[in-house]
Design a protein around this motif. Structure first.
Motif, PDB file in Angstrom:
ATOM      1  N   GLY A  13      25.875  27.929  37.422  1.00  0.00           N
ATOM      2  CA  GLY A  13      25.840  29.023  38.391  1.00  0.00           C
ATOM      3  C   GLY A  13      26.928  30.040  38.118  1.00  0.00           C
ATOM      4  N   ALA A  14      28.117  29.550  37.717  1.00  0.00           N
ATOM      5  CA  ALA A  14      29.196  30.479  37.362  1.00  0.00           C
ATOM      6  C   ALA A  14      28.835  31.307  36.144  1.00  0.00           C
ATOM      7  CB  ALA A  14      30.485  29.694  37.120  1.00  0.00           C
ATOM      8  N   PHE A  15      28.084  30.702  35.187  1.00  0.00           N
ATOM      9  CA  PHE A  15      27.665  31.449  33.998  1.00  0.00           C
ATOM     10  C   PHE A  15      26.734  32.596  34.383  1.00  0.00           C
ATOM     11  CE2 PHE A  15      24.344  31.949  30.734  1.00  0.00           C
ATOM     12  CZ  PHE A  15      25.119  32.494  29.729  1.00  0.00           C
ATOM     13  N   GLY A  16      25.706  32.314  35.234  1.00  0.00           N
ATOM     14  CA  GLY A  16      24.818  33.387  35.683  1.00  0.00           C
ATOM     15  C   GLY A  16      25.562  34.436  36.476  1.00  0.00           C
ATOM     16  N   GLN A  17      26.509  34.008  37.324  1.00  0.00           N
ATOM     17  CA  GLN A  17      27.308  34.936  38.103  1.00  0.00           C
ATOM     18  C   GLN A  17      28.140  35.837  37.203  1.00  0.00           C
ATOM     19  OE1 GLN A  17      27.413  35.406  41.381  1.00  0.00           O
ATOM     20  NE2 GLN A  17      29.171  36.806  41.456  1.00  0.00           N
ATOM     21  N   SER A  18      28.784  35.240  36.195  1.00  0.00           N
ATOM     22  CA  SER A  18      29.635  36.036  35.302  1.00  0.00           C
ATOM     23  C   SER A  18      28.815  37.024  34.493  1.00  0.00           C
ATOM     24  CB  SER A  18      30.413  35.106  34.371  1.00  0.00           C
ATOM     25  OG  SER A  18      29.522  34.365  33.551  1.00  0.00           O
ATOM     26  N   ARG A  19      27.611  36.629  34.064  1.00  0.00           N
ATOM     27  CA  ARG A  19      26.783  37.562  33.300  1.00  0.00           C
ATOM     28  C   ARG A  19      26.330  38.721  34.169  1.00  0.00           C
ATOM     29  NH1 ARG A  19      21.747  35.816  29.351  1.00  0.00           N
ATOM     30  NH2 ARG A  19      21.711  37.768  28.168  1.00  0.00           N
ATOM     31  N   MET A  20      25.944  38.431  35.401  1.00  0.00           N
ATOM     32  CA  MET A  20      25.547  39.495  36.310  1.00  0.00           C
ATOM     33  C   MET A  20      26.721  40.420  36.605  1.00  0.00           C
ATOM     34  SD  MET A  20      25.810  40.387  39.795  1.00  0.00           S
ATOM     35  CE  MET A  20      26.196  38.832  40.595  1.00  0.00           C
ATOM     36  N   GLU A  21      27.910  39.854  36.839  1.00  0.00           N
ATOM     37  CA  GLU A  21      29.083  40.667  37.118  1.00  0.00           C
ATOM     38  C   GLU A  21      29.433  41.558  35.927  1.00  0.00           C
ATOM     39  OE1 GLU A  21      32.204  38.080  38.243  1.00  0.00           O
ATOM     40  OE2 GLU A  21      31.356  37.573  40.209  1.00  0.00           O
ATOM     41  N   ALA A  22      29.280  41.036  34.706  1.00  0.00           N
ATOM     42  CA  ALA A  22      29.580  41.852  33.520  1.00  0.00           C
ATOM     43  C   ALA A  22      28.644  43.049  33.430  1.00  0.00           C
ATOM     44  CB  ALA A  22      29.475  40.986  32.268  1.00  0.00           C
ATOM     45  N   ILE A  23      27.334  42.834  33.700  1.00  0.00           N
ATOM     46  CA  ILE A  23      26.376  43.943  33.633  1.00  0.00           C
ATOM     47  C   ILE A  23      26.688  44.992  34.699  1.00  0.00           C
ATOM     48  CG2 ILE A  23      23.947  44.540  33.921  1.00  0.00           C
ATOM     49  CD1 ILE A  23      23.239  41.808  32.747  1.00  0.00           C
ATOM     50  N   VAL A  24      26.989  44.549  35.908  1.00  0.00           N
ATOM     51  CA  VAL A  24      27.264  45.500  37.003  1.00  0.00           C
ATOM     52  C   VAL A  24      28.562  46.250  36.756  1.00  0.00           C
ATOM     53  CG1 VAL A  24      27.739  45.690  39.469  1.00  0.00           C
ATOM     54  CG2 VAL A  24      25.929  44.165  38.673  1.00  0.00           C
ATOM     55  N   ALA A  25      29.613  45.521  36.331  1.00  0.00           N
ATOM     56  CA  ALA A  25      30.915  46.165  36.113  1.00  0.00           C
ATOM     57  C   ALA A  25      30.869  47.143  34.953  1.00  0.00           C
ATOM     58  CB  ALA A  25      31.981  45.088  35.851  1.00  0.00           C
ATOM     59  N   ASP A  26      30.041  46.879  33.943  1.00  0.00           N
ATOM     60  CA  ASP A  26      29.936  47.811  32.811  1.00  0.00           C
ATOM     61  C   ASP A  26      29.154  49.067  33.167  1.00  0.00           C
ATOM     62  OD1 ASP A  26      31.381  46.130  31.217  1.00  0.00           O
ATOM     63  OD2 ASP A  26      29.634  45.168  30.305  1.00  0.00           O
ATOM     64  N   GLY A  27      28.223  48.964  34.140  1.00  0.00           N
ATOM     65  CA  GLY A  27      27.363  50.110  34.434  1.00  0.00           C
ATOM     66  C   GLY A  27      27.810  50.966  35.591  1.00  0.00           C
ATOM     67  N   LEU A  28      28.570  50.422  36.531  1.00  0.00           N
ATOM     68  CA  LEU A  28      28.939  51.188  37.724  1.00  0.00           C
ATOM     69  C   LEU A  28      30.445  51.436  37.771  1.00  0.00           C
ATOM     70  CD1 LEU A  28      26.734  49.433  40.429  1.00  0.00           C
ATOM     71  CD2 LEU A  28      26.293  51.593  39.247  1.00  0.00           C
ATOM     72  N   PRO A  29      30.854  52.522  38.362  1.00  0.00           N
ATOM     73  CA  PRO A  29      32.292  52.785  38.506  1.00  0.00           C
ATOM     74  C   PRO A  29      32.921  51.837  39.528  1.00  0.00           C
ATOM     75  CG  PRO A  29      31.022  54.455  39.647  1.00  0.00           C
ATOM     76  CD  PRO A  29      30.031  53.625  38.904  1.00  0.00           C
ATOM     77  N   HIS A  30      34.234  51.696  39.425  1.00  0.00           N
ATOM     78  CA  HIS A  30      34.946  50.812  40.340  1.00  0.00           C
ATOM     79  C   HIS A  30      34.883  51.366  41.767  1.00  0.00           C
ATOM     80  CE1 HIS A  30      37.758  47.705  41.476  1.00  0.00           C
ATOM     81  NE2 HIS A  30      38.498  48.613  42.119  1.00  0.00           N
ATOM     82  N   GLY A  31      34.540  50.505  42.702  1.00  0.00           N
ATOM     83  CA  GLY A  31      34.386  50.929  44.085  1.00  0.00           C
ATOM     84  C   GLY A  31      32.948  51.110  44.496  1.00  0.00           C
ATOM     85  N   ALA A  32      32.027  51.131  43.516  1.00  0.00           N
ATOM     86  CA  ALA A  32      30.610  51.279  43.837  1.00  0.00           C
ATOM     87  C   ALA A  32      29.924  49.937  44.012  1.00  0.00           C
ATOM     88  CB  ALA A  32      29.904  52.082  42.746  1.00  0.00           C
ATOM     89  N   TYR A  33      30.665  48.835  43.891  1.00  0.00           N
ATOM     90  CA  TYR A  33      30.082  47.500  44.042  1.00  0.00           C
ATOM     91  C   TYR A  33      31.165  46.577  44.595  1.00  0.00           C
ATOM     92  CZ  TYR A  33      32.594  46.870  39.646  1.00  0.00           C
ATOM     93  OH  TYR A  33      33.564  46.832  38.678  1.00  0.00           O
ATOM     94  N   GLU A  34      30.708  45.427  45.059  1.00  0.00           N
ATOM     95  CA  GLU A  34      31.629  44.422  45.599  1.00  0.00           C
ATOM     96  C   GLU A  34      31.004  43.048  45.375  1.00  0.00           C
ATOM     97  OE1 GLU A  34      34.023  43.299  49.747  1.00  0.00           O
ATOM     98  OE2 GLU A  34      32.625  44.997  49.649  1.00  0.00           O
ATOM     99  N   PHE A  35      31.801  42.112  44.798  1.00  0.00           N
ATOM    100  CA  PHE A  35      31.330  40.761  44.538  1.00  0.00           C
ATOM    101  C   PHE A  35      31.770  39.848  45.693  1.00  0.00           C
ATOM    102  CE2 PHE A  35      31.998  42.314  40.057  1.00  0.00           C
ATOM    103  CZ  PHE A  35      30.654  42.538  39.818  1.00  0.00           C
ATOM    104  N   GLN A  36      30.839  38.935  46.061  1.00  0.00           N
ATOM    105  CA  GLN A  36      31.097  37.951  47.118  1.00  0.00           C
ATOM    106  C   GLN A  36      31.537  38.633  48.429  1.00  0.00           C
ATOM    107  OE1 GLN A  36      30.341  34.772  46.625  1.00  0.00           O
ATOM    108  NE2 GLN A  36      29.823  35.181  44.474  1.00  0.00           N
ATOM    109  N   ALA A  37      30.843  39.702  48.779  1.00  0.00           N
ATOM    110  CA  ALA A  37      31.140  40.397  50.041  1.00  0.00           C
ATOM    111  C   ALA A  37      30.524  39.622  51.213  1.00  0.00           C
ATOM    112  CB  ALA A  37      30.599  41.822  49.995  1.00  0.00           C
ATOM    113  N   THR A  38      31.106  39.773  52.377  1.00  0.00           N
ATOM    114  CA  THR A  38      30.638  39.070  53.574  1.00  0.00           C
ATOM    115  C   THR A  38      29.839  40.029  54.435  1.00  0.00           C
ATOM    116  OG1 THR A  38      32.588  37.639  53.530  1.00  0.00           O
ATOM    117  CG2 THR A  38      31.341  37.732  55.583  1.00  0.00           C
ATOM    118  N   LEU A  39      28.608  39.635  54.781  1.00  0.00           N
ATOM    119  CA  LEU A  39      27.749  40.461  55.620  1.00  0.00           C
ATOM    120  C   LEU A  39      28.009  40.157  57.091  1.00  0.00           C
ATOM    121  CD1 LEU A  39      24.427  40.190  53.559  1.00  0.00           C
ATOM    122  CD2 LEU A  39      26.147  42.008  53.470  1.00  0.00           C
ATOM    123  N   SER A  40      27.308  40.885  57.945  1.00  0.00           N
ATOM    124  CA  SER A  40      27.510  40.721  59.382  1.00  0.00           C
ATOM    125  C   SER A  40      27.023  39.367  59.888  1.00  0.00           C
ATOM    126  CB  SER A  40      26.782  41.840  60.133  1.00  0.00           C
ATOM    127  OG  SER A  40      25.389  41.795  59.845  1.00  0.00           O
TER     128      SER A  40
END
Length: 419
Positions: free
Chosen positions: A165-192
């Protein structure tokens, strides 16, 4: 006597119906003996005659042989003389041939030595290149061994549920972090509602965020790959379908919150082959995800989606800064106007400078012509006004320099010519 006849009349053999007596047998033997004796005498006579003829022929042949031997001896003497001449010619030719062969051998030895040296140098260069390539191969082999170790480590990671699960998480995080600027995403955020999605992509214009989930049930998929037999594969496929449907329902229940998140969420599959297998053999899962407004994405599709979101964010930022861009464009046009005015002034300066250069060239041309006239000592006579200089008399001064043969000094001669 009668006894002898009776003995001779006794039969000794039978040939069919004929009886052969002893007397007949003795008579036959006597006739045969006489015949053989006559034949022997005839043969001896013929042999003696043949020997005589052979002796005569041998004598004739001996005479012919002596004559031929004499001719042969004469021819041999002539041949010896010719052979001597030929030997001399051959000796001279052999010496020339030996010298030529020696020269060719020397040249060939030189070329062979040069070729051997070149071949040796080429061999050394080839060996050096081979050593370099072997070094590269050794490096590549070391890299392959290191890669094999990393693959083993990756296999050990994927064998554990948490690390997978950490491997899939890290791969997804790498794709998102490479494509979006800092501040446009958040990992493990808490919803309402207290749930924590793997990634929350913030959309522009205060629109709800997009949820990306990376917890794909790979255990059930590995069970399908490891199943042997049709029945086992069928059971494993049913378990995989059930687990994926449960996961889709969990994503829809936890992460699709009206006004807080988008009405569509991404379920990330960390393998292109698994993604293709799902769309090819598990169409019901794909349709179930579409009805639940869950989009199954592979790494390439997630990268494409992130690029689209990046373009949307960029467009939103450009719209937010549109008034600043317009102000900058206005100032840019003012700068362009000033630049155009200054270029025109510079063009006028260059035009005036070009005209001044033309005037200078005219003056320098006149000065050059007058200098040439002075150098050639040619002066035009003054003509009265209205008089044609081509028709009037022209005086030419010709300076003749000649060396006096006695004094060695130069003398001048003025020649006047009139037309």
């Amino acid at each position: 006597m009668n006894d002898i006849f009776s003995i001779l009349a006794e039969p000794v053999a039978r040939l069919g119906a004929t009886t052969v007596t002893l007397g007949q047998m003795l008579g036959f033997i006597a006739v045969l003996f006489v015949t053989l004796l006559v034949a022997l005498v005839v043969a001896l006579w013929r042999a003696a005659k043949a020997r005589a003829v052979a002796a005569t022929e041998a004598a004739d042949h001996a005479r012919d042989t002596e004559a031929r031997m004499a001719g042969i001896l004469q021819s041999q003497a002539e041949m010896q003389g010719r052979l001597g001449a030929v030997a001399e010619v051959f000796g001279a030719r052999q010496a020339e041939l030996t010298q030529s062969i020696g020269q060719r051998l020397d040249a060939m030895t030189g070329r062979l030595g040069q070729t051997m040296s070149e071949q040796t140098r080429s061999t050394h260069e080839s060996l050096a290149k081979l050593q370099e390539r072997l070094a590269v191969i050794d490096t590549a082999q070391t890299n392959i061994q290191s890669l094999a170790g990393q693959v083993v480590q990756l296999q050990a990671i994927l064998s554990n549920k948490q690390t997978r699960g950490a491997f899939g998480q890290s791969r997804m995080e790498a794709i998102v972090a490479d494509g979006l600027p800092h501040g446009a995403y958040e990992f493990q955020a808490t919803l309402s509602n207290g749930s924590r999605p793997d990634c929350l992509v913030k959309m522009p214009n205060d629109t709800p965020s997009l949820v990306v989930d990376a917890k794909f049930p790979l255990e059930a998929w590995n069970a399908i790959r490891a199943a042997e037999g049709e029945a086992a594969q069928k059971l494993a496929a049913q378990a995989f379908r059930r687990d994926v449907e449960i996961h889709i329902r969990d994503i829809a229940d936890k992460y699709l919150i009206s006004g807080e998140t988008q009405d569509t969420a991404f379920m990330f599959v960390p393998s292109e082959s698994v993604f293709a297998e799902i769309h090819e053999n598990f169409e019901a899962i794909v349709q179930r995800a579409h009805r639940a407004r869950i989009v199954i994405v592979s790494p390439s599709l997630l990268m494409l989606s992130i690029q689209v979101i990046q373009a949307i964010l960029k467009d939103a930022r450009m719209r937010e800064q549109a008034h600043l861009i317009q102000g900058e464009v206005v100032r840019l046009m003012e700068d362009v106007s000033r630049l155009d005015e200054r270029v025109r002034k510079l063009q006028n300066h260059f035009g005036q400078a070009s005209r001044d250069i033309d005037d200078i060239l005219v003056s320098s041309s006149k000065v050059t012509k007058r200098g040439q006239k002075i150098e050639a000592l040619e002066f035009g006579a003054a003509h009265p006004e209205g008089e044609d200089p081509q028709r009037g008399a022209a005086a030419k001064i010709e300076t003749v320099r000649a060396a006096d043969s006695k004094t060695g000094q130069l003398r001048l001669r003025v020649v006047e010519e009139t037309e």
